[in-house]
Design a protein around this motif. Structure first.
Motif, PDB file in Angstrom:
ATOM      1  N   ASN A  28       2.404   1.704  -3.600  1.00  0.00           N
ATOM      2  CA  ASN A  28       1.470   2.157  -4.621  1.00  0.00           C
ATOM      3  C   ASN A  28       1.144   3.623  -4.424  1.00  0.00           C
ATOM      4  O   ASN A  28       1.375   4.192  -3.365  1.00  0.00           O
ATOM      5  CB  ASN A  28       0.165   1.372  -4.489  1.00  0.00           C
ATOM      6  CG  ASN A  28       0.131   0.188  -5.418  1.00  0.00           C
ATOM      7  OD1 ASN A  28       0.567   0.286  -6.555  1.00  0.00           O
ATOM      8  ND2 ASN A  28      -0.378  -0.915  -4.926  1.00  0.00           N
ATOM      9  N   ARG A  29       0.542   4.193  -5.459  1.00  0.00           N
ATOM     10  CA  ARG A  29       0.064   5.567  -5.275  1.00  0.00           C
ATOM     11  C   ARG A  29      -1.113   5.537  -4.306  1.00  0.00           C
ATOM     12  O   ARG A  29      -1.785   4.527  -4.167  1.00  0.00           O
ATOM     13  CB  ARG A  29      -0.382   6.151  -6.614  1.00  0.00           C
ATOM     14  CG  ARG A  29       0.716   6.130  -7.639  1.00  0.00           C
ATOM     15  CD  ARG A  29       0.432   7.112  -8.729  1.00  0.00           C
ATOM     16  NE  ARG A  29       0.322   8.466  -8.225  1.00  0.00           N
ATOM     17  CZ  ARG A  29       1.364   9.212  -7.868  1.00  0.00           C
ATOM     18  NH1 ARG A  29       2.564   8.741  -7.966  1.00  0.00           N
ATOM     19  NH2 ARG A  29       1.185  10.438  -7.422  1.00  0.00           N
ATOM     20  N   THR A  67      -4.042   6.676  -4.276  1.00  0.00           N
ATOM     21  CA  THR A  67      -5.391   6.383  -4.784  1.00  0.00           C
ATOM     22  C   THR A  67      -5.601   4.878  -4.905  1.00  0.00           C
ATOM     23  O   THR A  67      -6.571   4.325  -4.388  1.00  0.00           O
ATOM     24  CB  THR A  67      -5.580   7.041  -6.149  1.00  0.00           C
ATOM     25  OG1 THR A  67      -4.385   6.812  -6.904  1.00  0.00           O
ATOM     26  CG2 THR A  67      -5.812   8.509  -6.017  1.00  0.00           C
ATOM     27  N   THR A  68      -4.657   4.226  -5.573  1.00  0.00           N
ATOM     28  CA  THR A  68      -4.753   2.779  -5.746  1.00  0.00           C
ATOM     29  C   THR A  68      -4.759   2.088  -4.396  1.00  0.00           C
ATOM     30  O   THR A  68      -5.568   1.196  -4.136  1.00  0.00           O
ATOM     31  CB  THR A  68      -3.540   2.266  -6.539  1.00  0.00           C
ATOM     32  OG1 THR A  68      -3.221   3.216  -7.525  1.00  0.00           O
ATOM     33  CG2 THR A  68      -3.810   0.921  -7.134  1.00  0.00           C
ATOM     34  N   ASP A  77       0.822  -1.207   0.000  1.00  0.00           N
ATOM     35  CA  ASP A  77       0.000   0.000   0.000  1.00  0.00           C
ATOM     36  C   ASP A  77       0.855   1.256   0.000  1.00  0.00           C
ATOM     37  O   ASP A  77       0.476   2.276  -0.543  1.00  0.00           O
ATOM     38  CB  ASP A  77      -0.895   0.048   1.248  1.00  0.00           C
ATOM     39  CG  ASP A  77      -1.951  -1.022   1.208  1.00  0.00           C
ATOM     40  OD1 ASP A  77      -2.110  -1.637   0.149  1.00  0.00           O
ATOM     41  OD2 ASP A  77      -2.596  -1.237   2.245  1.00  0.00           O
ATOM     42  N   LEU A  94      -8.008   2.336  -2.600  1.00  0.00           N
ATOM     43  CA  LEU A  94      -9.013   1.467  -3.209  1.00  0.00           C
ATOM     44  C   LEU A  94      -8.819   0.022  -2.775  1.00  0.00           C
ATOM     45  O   LEU A  94      -9.779  -0.651  -2.377  1.00  0.00           O
ATOM     46  CB  LEU A  94      -8.861   1.526  -4.733  1.00  0.00           C
ATOM     47  CG  LEU A  94      -9.876   2.390  -5.432  1.00  0.00           C
ATOM     48  CD1 LEU A  94      -9.555   2.461  -6.905  1.00  0.00           C
ATOM     49  CD2 LEU A  94     -11.247   1.782  -5.226  1.00  0.00           C
ATOM     50  N   LEU A  95      -7.566  -0.424  -2.827  1.00  0.00           N
ATOM     51  CA  LEU A  95      -7.292  -1.816  -2.479  1.00  0.00           C
ATOM     52  C   LEU A  95      -7.602  -2.080  -1.007  1.00  0.00           C
ATOM     53  O   LEU A  95      -8.121  -3.124  -0.653  1.00  0.00           O
ATOM     54  CB  LEU A  95      -5.830  -2.146  -2.773  1.00  0.00           C
ATOM     55  CG  LEU A  95      -5.495  -2.181  -4.256  1.00  0.00           C
ATOM     56  CD1 LEU A  95      -4.024  -2.420  -4.458  1.00  0.00           C
ATOM     57  CD2 LEU A  95      -6.297  -3.270  -4.944  1.00  0.00           C
TER      58      LEU A  95
END
Lengths: 360, 366, 494
Positions: free
Chosen positions: C288-289, C291-292, C285, C295-296
Motif C-alpha cells: 500500500n501507499r 499513508t494508507t 503494508d 493508518l492501517l
C-alpha cells in the motif's frame, strides 16, 4: 554474572532511570509542600535542580573511582568491613521504610479518590506483587519500564491546559517575595519531591558509558525539574495562595479542571495511571535494597527481594496509629537527605585513605 | 516468573473470598444532579436534591427530596432513608442557594465541604436563587424535559449570556480565598414558568452584598479579559434616537498601575473590535463613509468609558473588587499581601479608562 | 492419464513376465540361502507395514529385489526411475543411485519408509538406493488465512520442498542458506532453517540452533508445536515468533536478517526473532501507499489496546466511577441497566462468553452452517438478550466492537492473546475499577518488557534499538527511507 553482562544500561536507560525514579507522589504534592512561599514558589524547582546537579557530582565521582562496585561495596571498602556493613544495614532499613512510605502515600490517595469504599490491604498486596515482578526482571527491565512509563505519562502534561487557560500568569510576580526562613522551610519540605536520583550510586556499575554518566543523569534530572517547574507554574497560576496551602494534591485538582466530551473526570484516569510512576520509583529503590541485602549477607539469593517486600508490607500494615506511621515515613524521607550528602563524606575519606585502599 | 504468576492468581482468587462491601450497581444509585440550599435560620437549612429519573414508566422525570438539616452529609443520609436508591454526589452539576443564604455568608462553608469531597467535580456550577431554591426545582416546566438539564444548560457558558460569570466550585473557592478578588455568582429567578439569569451577585468576603444588573456584569467580564463577549447593545442618544448593536469579535484589556500604594492609580485600556449589526437612529443610512464610522466609534468610546467609570465608582463605594484590579498592585508589592490591602487600594483607587472601539465592518451592503 | 495407465499396464506385464523367468534360473545354493536370509531379515523388520513392496526383477545383472513403499512412491515414478532402466539400461541405475555401504537392516528399513527405493542385487550382493519419494502433494493455492487485496496470492503448502522453492524463487542469491535438521524422536520430522548469510545475526542463529538441538519432544505435527517449545517464555500468553503462510512475508523478513524455520507437513512457517510491534504489521503494508499503510497499522496497534480496555472500562465506570461518564450517556445506561439482574462484571463476562461460544462454534462448523450461526448468534441472541433484559444495549455495542477489534491483527495468535488478556482486565476492573485496570495495564507493560524473542527484547521498536527502527514502526515511512535493516537483527559490533 560475568563482567560483560554486568553492563546493561545504555544512554536512554540512564536518562530515564534517573528521571523516572524522581517522579512519584512527590510531584503531585510539590506545590503544596512549597506553599510556605506562596506564589513565589515558582522558581524553587530550578534551585532544586541546581542543588541536585551539585550533589550528583560527588556521587558520580566516588562511583567512578570504584568502577565495578556499588555504594554498599564502596562503604565496606572505605569504612572497613563491619562499619560499612553497619551503614549498609541502615541504608537497607531506610529504603524499606521509604518504599513503604511511597506506596502507603499513594494508596491513601487512591483510597480517597478512586476506591472510597474499599480497604487497601488487597490492593497494596497486588501492587507489591507487581513490584517484585518488575524487580525480578533486573535493573534493565526497570530502566526500560521507566522509559515506557515516561512516554506514556508525558501526554498528561496536556491535561494542564485548562489550568493554564483559567489561570493568571501575573501571580508569579513578584518573583522573590519571601524571607530566608521561609525559603529554608520550603527547601526542607519540598526537596523530597525530587528525591531518587541518588540511586545512581547503586546502579552505576551497570552503566555502559560510565564516563558520560554524569551528563546523562543530569539530563534526566533536568527533565524532571522541568516537569516540577511546569506543575508549580500552572498551580500558581490557577490557585489562590490559600488553595496552594490547603489542596494536598494540587495536580489532581488541576486535572479536575479539564473535561473531554466523552470523559467527564480526567483526574481519576490520571491518578490511577500514576501507579506506573509510583512503581518505577519503588522498583528502583527495592532493587537497590535487594542489592544491599545481597551485599550484607555476601551472597546472592532470590528470596531477598521477597523478604524485603514482606517487610514493606509489614511496615505499611503496622498496627500503630497513623500519626506514628506518618512520623516514621517523614523521618525516612529526611534520612534520605543524609544519603544524598553521604557521598561527600565518602569522597573525603577516599582522599584520605586513597593509598591504603588501593594497596588492599 | 512462575511463582509470581501463581501468586498473582492466588491474590485475585483471595480477593473474591474477602468480605468486602457489595458494590452497588449503577441502576441502584441515585445520582444527584442539582442541590439546593434554602435558609431557615442561623443553624438550619433546607436541603433539596434533584435526581433525574431514568425509568420511562415513572410519571415525573425528576425525583425530589427535601429535608431540614444543619450539615450536608447528615442531610444526604436522611434523604437516603426516604429514597429507594443510594444517594451519591458523583454527578453533581449545579448547586443553588437562595439569596438569604448568600447574604448570611454561609455559602463558603458548604462549598468548601463540596470542594473537599473527591467524588464531586470542580466544575459544579453555582447560582443564587432570588426567592426559594426548592420552589425552582419543584416548579413545573412543561416545555422542558428535565429540570436538571434545564438549569445546567442555562448556566453553561454561552455567547449571549456572556455577563454570566459561570462560577463553579473552584472559582468560588478561588475568589473567596484570593487576596485580590471578590466572588461573583449569577442570580437566577423563576418568572412565569421560566428560569432566567438576570443579575449577578457581588460578594464582599463571605457575604453577598449587592446584585448588579447584567450590563454592569458584562463590564466585569470585559475587564477580566474575556474574549467572547455578548453582542453589545448601546444607547448613545441623549434625547435623540441613537441605538446600535455591536457584535464583538475581539476584546483586549491592558492595565497599568502606578505601583503606588498611597495614591493608587490605574489606567485601563479596553480595545474592542466588532461588526455593526444593527443601527437605529439619526445617523441612519449615512454610515457608509469612513468618517462617519470613525465618528460613531468615538461616540461609542466616550459612552462606554463613561459607563465603565461609573461602574468602577460604584465598586469603589462598595469597596469590593470582583475584577481583581488590585492584582496590578499586588504583583509589584514585596511582602505579604492581604485582603485589607485590597480593600484599601480599591477605596483609594483613581481610574483612567480609555476605550478604543473599531468597527471593522458594517455588513455587506454599500 | 490414459497413456499412463497403458504404460503402467504393459510395464507390469513385463515385470510379471520377468519374475516368472526367475524361477527358471538356478543360482548357487549357498548364495541363495544368504540372499533369502537377508531378505527375510528385512521382511521381519517391516512386517505389518503392508505398503512395503518386494519385487524380484530379472535383469542383465541377475535377479534384483526392489523394495519400496507403495504409499510414498508414486507408480509412475517407480516405473520410470526404477523398473524401466532396470530392465532396459541397467548401467544407468548405477549412475543415478547411491550405493549403501552400511548393511544395517535398520538403516535400510528407514530408507524405505522415508520413500527411497532399495535395489538388492542378488548376484553381487550390492545394495543401491534411489530417492523416489513422490508422495502426492497439494498444489499451490491462494492463502485463506492471510489474504490480502494487493500483492502475490500464493501460499505455502504442506510440502517442505515446495515451500522452500516458493522462497527461493523470490530470493535468487547464493547467500540464501537452508540448513536441514531432523527433529522428533518418533516422527523424524525434517525442518529447514533458512537465512541470508551475511545479513543474519550469527548470535541469533547460534541460539536457535542450540535450542533445536536440545529438543527431545517425540512428535511434531505442525511448526506451532516447535514454536512453543523453543520460545523464550513459554508461559507467556504472547506469541514470541511470527507465524505466516505467505512466501512474500517470509522473503521480506529474510532480507531483514531474520531466521525462518520451515517444517515438512506444515503450511505455516516461523520467523524469529520478532518484536511486539511486528505482530501488527502485514506484508500488505509495504504494497500500500505509506499513508494508507500507516493508518492501517495505527488502527491495528491501537485496536489491540482498545479491545482489551473497552469492556473493562464499562465495568469499572459502572461499578466504581460513574462520575467519569457524560451525563446523558449515564442516564441512558441507567435506563438500559434497570432491568439487568447481574452486576456489571457478570453481565460483561456473560456476553463475552457468548461471543466466544459463537466464534468457536462458527469456526468449527462447516462453512454453510456457519452463516446460519452468525445470524442466530448476532441477531437473535444479541437483540433478544437486550429485549429480555439480560444485558444492556450499550454493552452489546461495546462487546461487538471489541470482538471485531480483536480480529484486526494479521496474526491469528495475537487475536487469541488479546482475548485472553481482556479477561484479566475485565476481572481486575471488576475488583478495583480503573485502578485495577491500570494495575493490569502496568503488568502487561512489564510483562511485555520482560519477554524476549530469541534473546532479543520483544518490545524493541517501542523502545528503539536504532533510530531507523522508528521509520518502520507504528507509522510506515515512504519506501525509499526503509533501506536500513532493523535493529533487532543487527549483529552487535565487535
Amino acid at each position: 554474572m560475568s563482567p560483560k553482562n554486568l553492563k546493561v544500561l545504555g544512554v536512554y536507560h540512564v536518562i530515564f532511570l534517573v528521571q523516572n525514579t524522581m517522579v512519584g507522589t512527590g510531584l503531585l504534592s510539590a506545590p503544596q509542600r512549597l506553599s510556605v512561599l506562596g506564589y513565589s514558589q515558582v522558581l524553587m524547582p530550578i534551585y532544586f535542580g541546581i542543588i541536585a546537579t551539585i550533589t550528583l557530582w560527588p556521587m558520580v565521582w566516588i562511583c567512578s573511582q570504584y568502577k565495578g562496585d556499588n555504594l554498599f561495596r564502596i562503604n565496606e571498602l572505605l569504612l572497613g568491613k563491619w562499619m560499612g556493613k553497619g551503614i549498609n544495614v541502615l541504608i537497607v532499613l531506610h529504603f524499606t521504610l521509604l518504599i513503604a512510605a511511597i506506596i502507603s502515600n499513594y494508596m491513601n490517595l487512591i483510597q480517597s479518590t478512586a476506591l472510597p469504599e474499599q480497604t487497601t490491604t488487597v490492593t497494596i498486596l497486588l501492587v507489591l506483587l507487581l513490584l517484585t515482578y518488575i524487580v525480578n526482571g533486573g535493573i534493565k527491565t526497570i530502566a526500560r519500564f521507566c522509559t515506557l512509563a515516561f512516554c506514556l505519562a508525558i501526554p498528561m502534561v496536556y491535561f494542564l491546559r485548562w489550568g493554564i487557560e483559567k489561570g493568571d500568569l501575573s501571580h508569579i510576580f513578584p518573583l522573590f517575595n519571601f524571607t530566608s526562613q521561609e525559603f529554608f522551610k520550603a527547601m526542607q519540605q519540598g526537596y523530597l519531591s525530587i528525591l531518587g536520583y541518588e540511586l545512581i550510586m547503586f546502579y552505576f556499575p551497570y552503566i555502559i558509558d560510565q564516563k558520560k554518566a554524569f551528563k546523562h543523569a543530569m539530563i534526566g534530572i533536568w527533565i524532571t525539574i522541568s516537569l516540577v517547574f511546569i506543575t508549580t507554574v500552572v498551580s500558581v497560576m490557577y490557585y489562590s495562595e490559600w488553595q496552594l496551602e490547603h489542596v494536598e494534591f494540587s495536580v489532581l485538582h488541576l486535572f479536575k479542571a479539564g473535561e473531554f466530551s466523552f470523559v467527564e473526570r480526567i483526574d481519576i484516569m490520571g491518578i490511577t495511571f500514576w501507579v506506573s510512576l509510583i512503581l518505577t520509583t519503588a522498583a528502583a529503590y527495592l532493587w537497590s535494597a535487594r542489592k544491599g541485602l545481597d551485599s550484607i549477607r555476601s551472597k546472592k539469593n532470590k528470596y531477598h527481594v521477597y523478604f524485603i517486600t514482606a517487610a514493606i508490607f509489614g511496615v505499611i500494615m503496622l498496627p500503630v496509629n497513623r500519626e506514628f506511621q506518618q512520623k516514621l515515613f517523614d523521618a525516612s524521607i529526611y534520612i534520605e537527605y543524609i544519603v544524598i550528602l553521604w557521598p561527600i563524606f565518602l569522597c573525603l575519606i577516599h582522599l584520605v585513605r586513597k593509598k591504603q585502599v588501593k594497596s588492599k | 516468573m512462575k511463582k509470581s504468576i501463581i501468586l498473582f492468581v492466588l491474590t485475585i482468587l483471595l480477593t473474591g473470598c474477602s468480605d468486602k462491601e457489595l458494590k452497588v450497581p449503577l441502576e441502584d444509585i441515585g445520582m444527584v444532579s442539582t442541590l439546593s440550599f434554602d435558609y431557615i435560620d442561623e443553624e438550619m437549612m433546607k436541603l433539596t436534591v434533584a435526581i433525574p429519573q431514568f425509568s420511562p414508566e415513572a410519571k415525573e422525570n425528576t425525583q425530589l427530596f427535601s429535608v431540614t438539616t444543619d450539615m450536608i452529609s447528615k442531610g444526604i443520609v436522611e434523604i437516603e432513608m426516604q429514597s429507594d436508591k443510594k444517594i451519591v454526589l458523583n454527578q453533581l452539576r449545579v448547586v443553588l442557594f437562595n439569596e438569604e443564604f448568600a447574604k448570611h455568608g454561609r455559602m463558603r462553608k458548604l462549598i468548601r465541604h463540596l470542594y473537599r469531597d473527591s467524588s464531586v467535580g470542580n466544575k459544579v456550577l453555582i447560582a443564587i436563587v432570588k426567592e426559594n431554591g426548592e420552589e425552582v426545582l419543584k416548579a413545573d416546566y412543561p416545555d422542558k424535559p428535565n429540570v436538571n438539564l434545564y438549569i445546567n444548560d442555562l448556566l453553561q457558558p454561552s455567547i449571549n449570556t456572556a455577563f454570566n460569570p459561570n462560577t463553579n466550585i473552584h472559582d468560588f473557592i478561588y475568589t473567596q480565598t484570593s487576596t485580590v478578588h471578590d466572588s461573583i455568582v449569577p442570580i437566577v429567578d423563576k418568572k412565569n414558568g421560566i428560569i432566567k439569569i438576570e443579575e449577578v451577585a457581588v460578594f464582599k468576603g463571605k457575604e453577598m452584598i449587592e446584585s448588579i444588573p447584567h450590563d454592569e456584569a458584562l463590564i466585569i467580564q470585559a475587564l477580566q479579559g474575556r474574549k467572547n463577549l455578548a453582542p453589545l447593545a448601546l444607547d448613545l442618544g441623549d434625547g435623540e434616537e441613537d441605538k446600535l448593536v455591536l457584535d464583538l469579535i475581539s476584546n483586549k484589556v491592558k492595565m497599568k498601575s502606578n505601583k503606588n500604594m498611597e495614591a493608587p492609580k490605574l489606567s485601563i485600556t479596553l480595545k474592542m473590535e466588532g461588526t455593526l449589526v444593527d443601527y437605529v437612529g439619526y445617523r441612519g443610512g449615512e454610515l457608509e463613509s469612513l468618517e462617519k464610522i470613525t465618528k460613531l466609534e468615538e461616540d461609542i468610546d466616550k459612552h462606554t468609558s463613561k459607563q465603565v467609570e461609573e461602574f468602577l465608582d460604584k465598586l469603589k463605594e462598595l469597596e469590593v473588587d470582583p475584577i481583581g484590579l488590585a492584582e496590578e498592585f499586588r504583583k509589584h508589592y514585596h511582602g505579604k499581601w492581604d485582603k485589607e490591602k485590597t480593600n484599601d487600594i480599591i477605596s483609594k483607587l483613581q481610574v483612567d479608562v480609555k476605550v478604543e472601539t473599531s468597527i471593522i465592518s458594517t455588513g455587506n451592503l454599500k | 492419464m490414459k497413456i499412463g495407465r497403458l504404460v503402467r499396464a504393459t510395464l507390469s506385464g513385463t515385470s510379471q513376465k520377468k519374475t516368472t523367468k526367475i524361477e527358471h534360473e538356478e543360482p548357487t545354493n549357498e548364495l541363495k540361502d544368504q540372499v533369502t536370509e537377508r531378505l527375510e531379515n528385512i521382511r521381519k523388520q517391516t512386517s505389518e507395514i503392508d505398503d512395503i513392496m518386494f519385487k524380484k526383477i530379472a535383469t542383465d545383472e541377475g535377479v534384483v529385489t526392489v523394495i519400496y513403499s507403495n504409499s510414498l512412491v508414486e507408480k509412475m515414478t517407480i516405473q520410470t526411475m526404477v523398473f524401466i532402466p532396470l530392465t532396459n539400461y541397467i548401467h544407468q541405475i548405477h549412475q543415478v543411485s547411491d550405493s549403501i555401504e552400511d548393511t544395517d537392516i535398520q538403516e535400510i528399513t528407514k530408507k524405505v519408509i522415508t520413500g527411497q527405493t532399495i535395489l538388492f542385487f542378488h548376484k553381487t550382493f550390492q545394495l543401491l538406493s534411489i530417492d523416489t519419494y513422490s508422495a502426492p502433494t497439494r498444489s499451490i493455492t491462494n492463502t485463506e488465512v492471510e489474504s490480502t487485496v494487493i500483492g502475490p496470492q500464493d501460499a505455502f503448502t504442506e510440502s517442505l520442498e515446495t515451500n522452500i522453492s516458493l522462497v527461493k524463487r523470490r530470493i535468487k542469491s547464493p547467500m540464501l542458506k537452508n540448513e536441514t535438521f531432523t527433529i522428533g524422536t518418533e516422527t523424524d520430522t525434517k525442518i529447514s532453517v533458512v537465512y541470508m548469510d551475511g545479513i543474519v545475526n550469527k548470535d541469533n542463529l547460534e541460539v536457535l540452533k542450540e535450542r533445536i538441538e536440545k529438543l527431545d519432544h517425540p512428535a511434531y505435527t505442525d511448526v506451532t508445536i516447535l514454536k512453543q517449545l523453543i520460545e523464550d517464555n513459554p508461559l507467556s500468553p504472547f506469541p514470541q515468533y511470527y507465524l505466516t503462510v505467505r512466501p512474500d512475508t517470509v522473503s521480506g523478513y529474510l532480507h531483514d536478517g531474520r531466521i525462518v524455520v520451515f517444517m515438512e507437513n506444515s503450511s505455516a512457517v516461523m520467523i524469529c526473532p520478532v518484536t511486539f510491534l511486528e505482530m501488527f504489521m502485514s506484508v500488505e503494508d509495504y504494497y500500500n501507499r505509506w499513508t494508507t499503510a500507516s493508518l492501517l497499522r495505527m488502527l491495528r496497534f491501537f485496536g489491540f489496546f482498545l479491545t482489551i480496555t473497552i469492556t473493562p472500562l464499562y465495568v469499572s465506570a459502572l461499578t466504581f466511577h460513574p462520575e467519569i461518564l457524560p451525563y446523558e450517556l449515564l442516564l441512558n445506561l441507567q435506563e438500559s441497566r434497570a432491568k439487568v439482574p447481574f452486576p456489571p462484571l457478570f453481565e460483561v463476562l456473560f456476553i463475552e462468553l457468548i461471543i466466544e461460544v459463537l466464534r468457536e462454534a462458527g469456526s468449527r462448523m462447516p462453512a454453510k452452517v456457519g452463516q446460519t450461526i452468525g445470524i442466530v448468534g448476532g441477531i437473535v441472541i444479541g437483540t433478544a438478550a437486550v429485549e429480555a433484559g439480560l444485558i444492556s444495549n450499550i454493552l452489546v455495542v461495546l462487546v461487538a466492537t471489541s470482538a471485531l477489534l480483536s480480529f484486526l491483527p494479521p496474526i491469528f495468535l495475537v487475536s487469541n492473546t488479546s482475548r485472553f488478556v481482556r479477561y484479566i482486565f475485565i476481572i481486575s476492573a471488576g475488583l478495583f475499577g480503573l485502578f485495577g485496570q491500570m494495575i493490569a495495564f502496568t503488568w502487561l507493560m512489564v510483562h511485555l518488557l520482560r519477554i524476549d524473542s530469541l534473546g532479543k527484547p520483544y518490545m524493541s521498536p517501542v523502545i528503539p534499538r536504532k533510530a531507523t527502527d522508528l521509520l518502520n514502526g507504528i507509522i510506515r515511512f515512504p519506501t525509499k527511507y526503509l533501506t536500513k535493516k532493523s535493529g533487532i537483527s543487527k549483529s552487535p559490533k565487535k
